[in-house]
Design a protein around this motif. Sequence first.
Motif, PDB file in Angstrom:
ATOM      1  N   PRO A 130       0.815  -1.218   0.000  1.00 39.22           N
ATOM      2  CA  PRO A 130       0.000   0.000   0.000  1.00 39.22           C
ATOM      3  C   PRO A 130       0.852   1.273   0.000  1.00 39.22           C
ATOM      4  CG  PRO A 130      -0.809  -1.556   1.640  1.00 39.22           C
ATOM      5  CD  PRO A 130       0.523  -2.069   1.177  1.00 39.22           C
ATOM      6  N   ILE A 131       0.481   2.200  -0.846  1.00 38.94           N
ATOM      7  CA  ILE A 131       1.094   3.536  -0.873  1.00 38.94           C
ATOM      8  C   ILE A 131      -0.060   4.530  -0.879  1.00 38.94           C
ATOM      9  CG2 ILE A 131       2.502   5.182  -2.170  1.00 38.94           C
ATOM     10  CD1 ILE A 131       3.968   2.826  -3.414  1.00 38.94           C
ATOM     11  N   ASN A 132      -0.319   5.162   0.262  1.00 40.36           N
ATOM     12  CA  ASN A 132      -1.421   6.118   0.368  1.00 40.36           C
ATOM     13  C   ASN A 132      -0.976   7.431   1.014  1.00 40.36           C
ATOM     14  OD1 ASN A 132      -3.579   4.524  -0.766  1.00 40.36           O
ATOM     15  ND2 ASN A 132      -3.457   3.268   1.073  1.00 40.36           N
ATOM     16  N   GLU A 133       0.326   7.590   1.129  1.00 40.07           N
ATOM     17  CA  GLU A 133       0.860   8.816   1.708  1.00 40.07           C
ATOM     18  C   GLU A 133       1.998   9.312   0.824  1.00 40.07           C
ATOM     19  OE1 GLU A 133       3.145  10.372   5.755  1.00 40.07           O
ATOM     20  OE2 GLU A 133       2.090   8.439   5.774  1.00 40.07           O
ATOM     21  N   PHE A 134       1.886  10.535   0.335  1.00 36.56           N
ATOM     22  CA  PHE A 134       2.914  11.113  -0.530  1.00 36.56           C
ATOM     23  C   PHE A 134       2.765  12.635  -0.546  1.00 36.56           C
ATOM     24  CE2 PHE A 134      -0.754   9.569  -2.818  1.00 36.56           C
ATOM     25  CZ  PHE A 134      -1.184  10.666  -3.565  1.00 36.56           C
ATOM     26  N   ASP A 173       3.508  14.834  -3.193  1.00 35.40           N
ATOM     27  CA  ASP A 173       2.950  15.341  -4.439  1.00 35.40           C
ATOM     28  C   ASP A 173       3.054  14.229  -5.483  1.00 35.40           C
ATOM     29  OD1 ASP A 173       5.684  15.317  -5.111  1.00 35.40           O
ATOM     30  OD2 ASP A 173       5.903  17.440  -4.643  1.00 35.40           O
ATOM     31  N   ASN A 174       2.670  14.541  -6.709  1.00 38.33           N
ATOM     32  CA  ASN A 174       2.700  13.517  -7.760  1.00 38.33           C
ATOM     33  C   ASN A 174       4.109  13.010  -8.030  1.00 38.33           C
ATOM     34  OD1 ASN A 174      -0.028  13.594  -8.055  1.00 38.33           O
ATOM     35  ND2 ASN A 174      -0.037  14.780  -9.948  1.00 38.33           N
ATOM     36  N   LYS A 175       5.089  13.908  -7.934  1.00 36.09           N
ATOM     37  CA  LYS A 175       6.476  13.496  -8.163  1.00 36.09           C
ATOM     38  C   LYS A 175       6.918  12.494  -7.103  1.00 36.09           C
ATOM     39  CE  LYS A 175      11.105  15.398  -8.897  1.00 36.09           C
ATOM     40  NZ  LYS A 175      11.925  16.655  -8.945  1.00 36.09           N
ATOM     41  N   ASP A 176       6.538  12.780  -5.861  1.00 36.72           N
ATOM     42  CA  ASP A 176       6.882  11.862  -4.772  1.00 36.72           C
ATOM     43  C   ASP A 176       6.145  10.536  -4.936  1.00 36.72           C
ATOM     44  OD1 ASP A 176       8.048  11.111  -2.273  1.00 36.72           O
ATOM     45  OD2 ASP A 176       6.135  11.542  -1.290  1.00 36.72           O
ATOM     46  N   LEU A 177       4.875  10.618  -5.354  1.00 40.39           N
ATOM     47  CA  LEU A 177       4.108   9.392  -5.593  1.00 40.39           C
ATOM     48  C   LEU A 177       4.765   8.550  -6.681  1.00 40.39           C
ATOM     49  CD1 LEU A 177       1.605   7.555  -5.428  1.00 40.39           C
ATOM     50  CD2 LEU A 177       0.484   9.107  -7.047  1.00 40.39           C
ATOM     51  N   GLN A 178       5.139   9.185  -7.782  1.00 35.18           N
ATOM     52  CA  GLN A 178       5.764   8.454  -8.879  1.00 35.18           C
ATOM     53  C   GLN A 178       7.033   7.749  -8.407  1.00 35.18           C
ATOM     54  OE1 GLN A 178       4.393   8.226 -11.803  1.00 35.18           O
ATOM     55  NE2 GLN A 178       5.992   7.336 -13.084  1.00 35.18           N
ATOM     56  N   THR A 219      -4.190   5.750  -7.205  1.00 35.67           N
ATOM     57  CA  THR A 219      -3.757   6.083  -5.847  1.00 35.67           C
ATOM     58  C   THR A 219      -4.289   7.448  -5.421  1.00 35.67           C
ATOM     59  OG1 THR A 219      -1.755   4.738  -6.037  1.00 35.67           O
ATOM     60  CG2 THR A 219      -1.771   6.463  -4.360  1.00 35.67           C
ATOM     61  N   LYS A 220      -4.878   7.471  -4.208  1.00 39.89           N
ATOM     62  CA  LYS A 220      -5.377   8.700  -3.598  1.00 39.89           C
ATOM     63  C   LYS A 220      -4.722   8.863  -2.226  1.00 39.89           C
ATOM     64  CE  LYS A 220      -9.887   7.987  -5.811  1.00 39.89           C
ATOM     65  NZ  LYS A 220      -9.706   8.986  -6.868  1.00 39.89           N
ATOM     66  N   PRO A 221      -4.498  10.110  -1.796  1.00 44.70           N
ATOM     67  CA  PRO A 221      -3.903  10.305  -0.460  1.00 44.70           C
ATOM     68  C   PRO A 221      -4.918   9.969   0.633  1.00 44.70           C
ATOM     69  CG  PRO A 221      -4.517  12.415  -1.412  1.00 44.70           C
ATOM     70  CD  PRO A 221      -4.761  11.380  -2.476  1.00 44.70           C
ATOM     71  N   GLU A 222      -4.538   9.125   1.573  1.00 50.56           N
ATOM     72  CA  GLU A 222      -5.481   8.720   2.620  1.00 50.56           C
ATOM     73  C   GLU A 222      -5.793   9.871   3.560  1.00 50.56           C
ATOM     74  OE1 GLU A 222      -6.156   5.157   5.908  1.00 50.56           O
ATOM     75  OE2 GLU A 222      -4.259   5.310   4.809  1.00 50.56           O
TER      76      GLU A 222
END
Length: 586
Positions: free
Chosen positions: A205-209, A211-216, A246-249
Amino acid sequence: MAGGKETPRQKMIGMMYLVLTAMLALNVSKDILRAFVAIEENIQKANLVQVDRGDGFIKDVRSELATSKGDENKAKREKLEAVLKQMDAIDKETATIIKFIDDLKLEILNVAGEQTKTTKDQDPLTIVWQKGDGIRPMRLNLDAVSAQDKYDEPMLVLGINEDLKNPKGKGAELWKRYNDYRAKIVELTGTYKLGENSFVVKTTPINEFKDNKDLQKKVEKMIDGNKQANLKEDRPALIDLYAMMTKPERVDIKDVKGLHWVGATFDHSPLVAGIASLSSMQQDILSARALALNTWKSRVTTGEYSFNKIAPLAYGQPIANTGDSVYLQVMMAAFDSDNQPTVVITEGAEGASVKYPGNGQGVVGFKVGGGAEQIVKGTVAIKNKSGVEKKENWEYKVTIMKPSGAISLPELNVLYRSYDNKVEAVASGFDQTVLTGSVPLSKSGNLWIAKPTGSGKEATLTVSGKNTVTGKTQQLLTQKFRVSNLPDPELYWGAAKNGDKGQRTETKLFAKYGPEIPLNAQFRIVSWEVQIPGAQGAPPKGTGGVLDGTASNLIKQAKPGMQVSFICTVVGPDGIQRKRAGAFKV
């Protein structure tokens, strides 16, 4: 709205939704509610497009299976059947979550007291136009909803009426199901066995980031950690699938920290806005489904033509210069390494050669000739699976640049006033030269004519190059010039220059430049006066450039070695009258 990669349409809808939600804090007007209704309708239509897009990939594989008959296609049929089985598994997972979200919409409407039992397509008074069918969401008509502005009901159904940070009931289940689907569809796309090769993908699970760059970055690291995956071919699709879902929790809104995504999205959201948010989630799901199915389709050959290799292909404008903005069209070309095209040149390149490097292309080599451009034409043909040749015409234009150089004398940068100054300008590296300036300019053949007027003492000329392929003009050089009157001409008596020995019998006078002044300026004698030493009476005078009899008789009286003097009024192309004097020995 998804925190990862989104289509431009999804971004637009998401932005509109955020703006409208913010406006709700002030007033929920009918116009705003109608806007949400329109947004929901657009999302529903977009969802159907994604459904049809995914269905098209399945249809292609089924059609390929139906045409792959005979013992020679046994292995291919087994591969196609395996692909369809995996596609069916993806659709099963998709249909489950789509129905769950549809049921949430109905529950919200029912709790708000709306009538959802009746189904009647395209009826303006009916809410449910079409029931859901597998992965196809139900069609709703929110314009028929009477409680459009109610917000307690969505919050109650989604379990955020008491705590926005910790949704309960259906809200918590929605979040879990959505993230479970994200993991499942990535694993169904990346875990498979085709032939002797087996690949496995597991997600975390990845639900914390930030911004989009960090998510990528986080998604790439997680996918790259799957050492048993087919990262060489599947990596981009797996990363895109996970990121787009993916959405930020937890989100921060103003002074409230750590709101759950469900709470932040549906907090005091009018009923029609809540329904639109749920439809937006379905759009994320259906877009991911289409990408996953397309990835599976790409693992087998479908369509009329076979392709088993891909190669990068870049092409663009055929001319450019230093500092130009160049735009290339870059694509991935698919080809069959066992079925190379046949390229023929039909026009414009005599003696051209064609080579086939084995990458699905024919490389045409030729030398350019003279002129401004060269157009090469030909045909390219390839056979389909049935052996039938498909032939298309092709054409390519090459703009031919002329090599050039320039030498200038800065101290002699002069433009003569009211004179047709010939100017040659070259924009090297461009197929068209453009000259502009602070003085009147006109084109004459391959040259420009600069003709300054007035009393200004300085002028500028600017040479620019124009690329007629792109339409872009680039300024290359601006040059300053002094503006002066034309130099005074010398006076000639026949062929004799001022100071030379003249002929007594000569009757013609001229005003012109000597060879040291390379200007083609024509001067005209307006009037003349002739004198010799010791002559009695008034000196003879006349007009034009021919001496009369009185002047000729006077000159004949001059003794050898004496000087004959002329004072003339002359006019040049600039219209200025000049007094010019000349003395000649006889």
